[in-house]
Write a protein that holds these residues in place. Structure first.
Motif, mmCIF file in Angstrom:
data_model
loop_
_atom_site.group_PDB
_atom_site.id
_atom_site.type_symbol
_atom_site.label_atom_id
_atom_site.label_comp_id
_atom_site.label_asym_id
_atom_site.label_seq_id
_atom_site.Cartn_x
_atom_site.Cartn_y
_atom_site.Cartn_z
ATOM 1 N N GLN A 66 0.794 -1.191 -0.016
ATOM 2 C CA GLN A 66 -0.108 -0.077 -0.048
ATOM 3 C C GLN A 66 0.841 1.454 0.021
ATOM 4 O O GLN A 66 2.132 1.282 0.352
ATOM 5 C CB GLN A 66 -0.904 0.071 1.309
ATOM 6 C CG GLN A 66 -0.076 0.048 2.541
ATOM 7 C CD GLN A 66 -0.944 -0.308 3.711
ATOM 8 O OE1 GLN A 66 -1.701 -1.212 3.694
ATOM 9 N NE2 GLN A 66 -0.732 0.580 4.869
ATOM 10 N N THR A 67 0.309 2.112 -0.529
ATOM 11 C CA THR A 67 0.845 3.564 -0.200
ATOM 12 C C THR A 67 0.752 4.394 0.952
ATOM 13 O O THR A 67 1.656 5.036 1.421
ATOM 14 C CB THR A 67 0.410 4.757 -1.407
ATOM 15 O OG1 THR A 67 -0.980 4.702 -1.193
ATOM 16 C CG2 THR A 67 0.784 4.080 -2.814
ATOM 17 N N GLU A 68 -0.338 3.935 1.844
ATOM 18 C CA GLU A 68 -0.732 4.649 2.919
ATOM 19 C C GLU A 68 0.249 4.079 4.238
ATOM 20 O O GLU A 68 0.811 2.904 4.234
ATOM 21 C CB GLU A 68 -2.171 4.200 3.390
ATOM 22 C CG GLU A 68 -2.919 4.729 2.440
ATOM 23 C CD GLU A 68 -3.339 3.546 1.379
ATOM 24 O OE1 GLU A 68 -3.036 2.424 1.636
ATOM 25 O OE2 GLU A 68 -3.574 4.053 0.205
ATOM 26 N N ASP A 69 0.440 4.917 5.218
ATOM 27 C CA ASP A 69 1.132 4.323 6.275
ATOM 28 C C ASP A 69 0.278 3.403 7.228
ATOM 29 O O ASP A 69 -0.947 3.226 6.753
ATOM 30 C CB ASP A 69 1.488 5.812 7.273
ATOM 31 C CG ASP A 69 2.603 5.660 8.352
ATOM 32 O OD1 ASP A 69 3.260 4.551 8.107
ATOM 33 O OD2 ASP A 69 2.817 6.394 8.973
ATOM 34 N N GLU A 128 11.802 6.261 -3.792
ATOM 35 C CA GLU A 128 10.431 5.849 -4.198
ATOM 36 C C GLU A 128 10.536 4.367 -4.232
ATOM 37 O O GLU A 128 11.664 3.766 -5.017
ATOM 38 C CB GLU A 128 10.164 6.425 -5.654
ATOM 39 C CG GLU A 128 8.686 5.965 -6.346
ATOM 40 C CD GLU A 128 8.407 7.164 -7.226
ATOM 41 O OE1 GLU A 128 7.355 6.706 -7.677
ATOM 42 O OE2 GLU A 128 8.907 8.013 -7.486
ATOM 43 N N GLU A 141 8.931 0.778 -6.138
ATOM 44 C CA GLU A 141 7.980 0.300 -7.167
ATOM 45 C C GLU A 141 7.768 -1.010 -7.113
ATOM 46 O O GLU A 141 8.656 -1.530 -6.464
ATOM 47 C CB GLU A 141 8.617 0.761 -8.442
ATOM 48 C CG GLU A 141 8.712 2.463 -8.558
ATOM 49 C CD GLU A 141 9.355 2.571 -10.178
ATOM 50 O OE1 GLU A 141 9.477 1.373 -11.117
ATOM 51 O OE2 GLU A 141 9.728 3.796 -10.388
ATOM 52 N N ARG A 159 4.977 -0.889 1.959
ATOM 53 C CA ARG A 159 4.742 0.463 1.484
ATOM 54 C C ARG A 159 5.386 0.733 0.013
ATOM 55 O O ARG A 159 6.562 0.186 0.063
ATOM 56 C CB ARG A 159 4.813 1.787 2.395
ATOM 57 C CG ARG A 159 3.983 1.615 3.512
ATOM 58 C CD ARG A 159 4.266 2.903 4.400
ATOM 59 N NE ARG A 159 3.793 3.906 3.555
ATOM 60 C CZ ARG A 159 4.208 5.332 4.141
ATOM 61 N NH1 ARG A 159 4.867 5.501 5.147
ATOM 62 N NH2 ARG A 159 3.577 6.384 3.312
ATOM 63 N N VAL A 160 4.765 1.439 -0.624
ATOM 64 C CA VAL A 160 5.485 1.512 -2.195
ATOM 65 C C VAL A 160 4.996 3.203 -2.340
ATOM 66 O O VAL A 160 4.369 3.798 -1.670
ATOM 67 C CB VAL A 160 4.795 0.903 -3.369
ATOM 68 C CG1 VAL A 160 5.067 -0.544 -2.967
ATOM 69 C CG2 VAL A 160 3.269 0.951 -3.262
ATOM 70 N N GLY A 161 5.607 3.799 -3.389
ATOM 71 C CA GLY A 161 5.492 5.052 -3.771
ATOM 72 C C GLY A 161 6.440 5.928 -3.103
ATOM 73 O O GLY A 161 7.504 5.310 -2.586
ATOM 74 N N LEU A 198 8.773 8.122 -0.561
ATOM 75 C CA LEU A 198 8.799 7.909 0.924
ATOM 76 C C LEU A 198 9.845 9.006 1.220
ATOM 77 O O LEU A 198 10.617 9.239 0.469
ATOM 78 C CB LEU A 198 8.999 6.767 1.299
ATOM 79 C CG LEU A 198 8.173 5.661 0.869
ATOM 80 C CD1 LEU A 198 8.569 4.422 1.288
ATOM 81 C CD2 LEU A 198 6.782 5.811 2.170
ATOM 82 N N ASP A 248 9.862 8.063 7.264
ATOM 83 C CA ASP A 248 8.571 7.266 7.138
ATOM 84 C C ASP A 248 8.891 5.622 7.472
ATOM 85 O O ASP A 248 10.048 5.060 7.131
ATOM 86 C CB ASP A 248 8.383 7.339 5.690
ATOM 87 C CG ASP A 248 7.880 8.756 5.169
ATOM 88 O OD1 ASP A 248 7.460 9.669 6.202
ATOM 89 O OD2 ASP A 248 7.546 9.158 3.951
ATOM 90 N N LYS A 273 13.872 0.048 -5.704
ATOM 91 C CA LYS A 273 14.041 1.028 -4.868
ATOM 92 C C LYS A 273 14.883 2.281 -5.642
ATOM 93 O O LYS A 273 16.113 2.033 -5.926
ATOM 94 C CB LYS A 273 14.743 0.695 -3.413
ATOM 95 C CG LYS A 273 14.791 1.835 -2.471
ATOM 96 C CD LYS A 273 15.234 1.484 -1.119
ATOM 97 C CE LYS A 273 16.483 0.764 -1.039
ATOM 98 N NZ LYS A 273 16.793 0.440 0.347
#
Length: 152
Positions: free
Chosen positions: A7-10, A50, A52, A83-85, A87, A91, A125
């Motif tokens: 997910q992208t969310e924390d 980031e 992916e 997490r992805v996206g 950061l 984080d 990464k």
């Protein structure tokens, strides 16, 4: 509860541990690992990174790693959130949490899962440094950590 989530969310560590235990009175130990973004890597400042991934394939790959841990140790439950996206330093990146009757199994399984995640899960990464963007390869130390599990 899904054992694996990308997910992208924390994520909220306390909420995830509570969900993992979920009133299971058999649990004698819960071990967690939370990986975070550092502001330095390989001698360079890191302003952001980031992550992916390949949706679908990544979750299946992580699920296989968790399943191996579940077969190897007498665990009650396991949870991986990655997490992805984009950061930033500080984080949270990844959570590995396992529950078992005893701490030894929980510690070993948690370490096994994160060692395999670092080398086997399909993530890419890219870090932003003062010299520009760079892709990050797996570390030799990550490969060494992985080999110890094959010997056991």
């Amino acid at each position: 509860m899904n054992r694996v989530q990308v997910q992208t969310e924390d994520f909220d560590l306390s909420a995830e541990v509570a969900r993992l235990r979920a009133g299971d009175a058999r649990v004698g130990g819960v071990v967690t690992f939370v990986g975070t973004v550092r502001d330095m890597n390989d001698g360079s400042a890191v302003s952001s990174m980031e992550l992916e991934h390949y949706p679908g394939m990544t979750e299946q790959s992580i699920e296989r790693i968790v399943e191996q841990a579940m077969q190897r140790w007498p665990l009650y439950n396991a949870r991986v959130i990655h997490r992805v996206g984009p950061l930033q330093p500080l984080d949270q990146i990844v959570l590995v949490a396992v529950s078992a009757a005893h701490r030894g199994e929980a510690f070993a399984a948690c370490e096994f899962i994160i060692d395999y995640l670092k080398t086997e899960a399909p993530f890419w990464k890219k870090e932003q440094t003062p010299s520009g963007a760079r892709w990050v390869d797996a570390r030799v130390t990550d490969e060494t950590a992985l080999r110890k599990w094959a010997a056991r």
